[in-house]
Design a protein around this motif. Structure first.
Motif, PDB file in Angstrom:
ATOM      1  N   GLN A   8       0.858  -1.180   0.000  1.00  0.00           N
ATOM      2  CA  GLN A   8       0.000   0.000   0.000  1.00  0.00           C
ATOM      3  C   GLN A   8       0.897   1.234   0.000  1.00  0.00           C
ATOM      4  O   GLN A   8       1.936   1.245   0.675  1.00  0.00           O
ATOM      5  CB  GLN A   8      -0.884  -0.027   1.249  1.00  0.00           C
ATOM      6  N   ILE A   9       0.519   2.240  -0.799  1.00  0.00           N
ATOM      7  CA  ILE A   9       1.354   3.440  -0.934  1.00  0.00           C
ATOM      8  C   ILE A   9       0.505   4.708  -0.784  1.00  0.00           C
ATOM      9  O   ILE A   9      -0.725   4.654  -0.830  1.00  0.00           O
ATOM     10  CB  ILE A   9       2.087   3.476  -2.299  1.00  0.00           C
ATOM     11  N   ARG A  10       1.168   5.826  -0.643  1.00  0.00           N
ATOM     12  CA  ARG A  10       0.497   7.139  -0.608  1.00  0.00           C
ATOM     13  C   ARG A  10      -0.051   7.461  -2.002  1.00  0.00           C
ATOM     14  O   ARG A  10       0.547   7.077  -3.010  1.00  0.00           O
ATOM     15  CB  ARG A  10       1.486   8.247  -0.232  1.00  0.00           C
ATOM     16  N   ASN A  35     -10.770  12.612  -5.135  1.00  0.00           N
ATOM     17  CA  ASN A  35     -10.888  11.862  -3.888  1.00  0.00           C
ATOM     18  C   ASN A  35      -9.721  10.911  -3.647  1.00  0.00           C
ATOM     19  O   ASN A  35      -9.849   9.950  -2.896  1.00  0.00           O
ATOM     20  CB  ASN A  35     -12.216  11.105  -3.847  1.00  0.00           C
ATOM     21  N   ASP A  36      -8.555  11.182  -4.253  1.00  0.00           N
ATOM     22  CA  ASP A  36      -7.385  10.322  -4.051  1.00  0.00           C
ATOM     23  C   ASP A  36      -7.086  10.101  -2.560  1.00  0.00           C
ATOM     24  O   ASP A  36      -6.696   9.009  -2.154  1.00  0.00           O
ATOM     25  CB  ASP A  36      -6.139  10.897  -4.727  1.00  0.00           C
ATOM     26  N   SER A  37      -7.288  11.136  -1.760  1.00  0.00           N
ATOM     27  CA  SER A  37      -6.959  11.018  -0.332  1.00  0.00           C
ATOM     28  C   SER A  37      -7.892  10.041   0.390  1.00  0.00           C
ATOM     29  O   SER A  37      -7.572   9.562   1.473  1.00  0.00           O
ATOM     30  CB  SER A  37      -7.007  12.389   0.347  1.00  0.00           C
ATOM     31  N   HIS A  41      -4.406   2.803  -2.056  1.00  0.00           N
ATOM     32  CA  HIS A  41      -3.586   2.726  -3.262  1.00  0.00           C
ATOM     33  C   HIS A  41      -2.554   1.618  -3.106  1.00  0.00           C
ATOM     34  O   HIS A  41      -1.865   1.551  -2.099  1.00  0.00           O
ATOM     35  CB  HIS A  41      -2.903   4.071  -3.514  1.00  0.00           C
ATOM     36  N   PHE A  42      -2.483   0.758  -4.130  1.00  0.00           N
ATOM     37  CA  PHE A  42      -1.536  -0.348  -4.114  1.00  0.00           C
ATOM     38  C   PHE A  42      -0.546  -0.189  -5.253  1.00  0.00           C
ATOM     39  O   PHE A  42      -0.891   0.334  -6.318  1.00  0.00           O
ATOM     40  CB  PHE A  42      -2.262  -1.691  -4.277  1.00  0.00           C
ATOM     41  N   ALA A  43       0.664  -0.677  -5.017  1.00  0.00           N
ATOM     42  CA  ALA A  43       1.713  -0.627  -6.027  1.00  0.00           C
ATOM     43  C   ALA A  43       2.398  -1.972  -6.111  1.00  0.00           C
ATOM     44  O   ALA A  43       2.590  -2.649  -5.101  1.00  0.00           O
ATOM     45  CB  ALA A  43       2.742   0.441  -5.667  1.00  0.00           C
ATOM     46  N   LEU A  44       2.770  -2.335  -7.327  1.00  0.00           N
ATOM     47  CA  LEU A  44       3.577  -3.532  -7.546  1.00  0.00           C
ATOM     48  C   LEU A  44       4.997  -3.078  -7.853  1.00  0.00           C
ATOM     49  O   LEU A  44       5.207  -2.228  -8.717  1.00  0.00           O
ATOM     50  CB  LEU A  44       3.032  -4.361  -8.714  1.00  0.00           C
TER      51      LEU A  44
END
Length: 139
Positions: A8-10, A35-37, A41-44
């Motif tokens: 999970q990322i910012r 509404n990003d906040s 959010h996930f990153a590979l």
């Protein structure tokens, strides 16, 4: 082979990937969501390199993913599939009843492989055709 991991990322860490992969000709700020906040959010990562991102939003037990993007240099390596499987498992564990997205019609077969089905709802944006696709869960 580089170690692959998902974390999970910012929200701001998704923006560069979104811009390069989805709308490189649009202004940088066009890829930011109001509404990003509020999202998850996930990153590979492969090794220490960030290649693929996805943003998840929920209303009760219904989840939507948006801005699912993999850098062009990393496309076709299965990174997007790994990331989408992770999100499906994550929302399933959260008790989701449905996961949906606005998919470019050109990639709808990709989502079908994961059990998503097309709805009747289609629209155009920035010269691209989209279809709303959904996956029923925990029913």
């Amino acid at each position: 082979m580089e170690k692959i991991h998902i974390e999970q990322i910012r929200p701001d860490l998704t923006w560069r990937i979104r811009h390069e992969a989805m709308y490189p000709d649009e202004p940088y700020d066009a890829i930011k969501l109001e509404n990003d906040s509020n999202g998850i959010h996930f990153a590979l990562f492969a090794g220490d390199q960030l290649y693929s991102v996805i943003s998840l939003f929920s209303e009760g037990s219904v989840y939507q993913f948006r801005k699912f993007a993999t850098l062009p240099v990393a496309q076709g390596k299965g990174y997007g599939s790994l990331l989408l499987r992770h999100v499906i498992e994550y929302v399933g564990n959260m008790g989701a009843t449905k996961l949906w997205c606005n998919a470019r019609t050109s990639v709808s077969p990709f989502y079908v492989k994961f059990g998503f089905s097309e709805t009747e709802e289609r629209f155009h944006k920035l010269g691209l055709e989209f279809v709303i696709m959904q996956l029923e869960l925990n029913n």
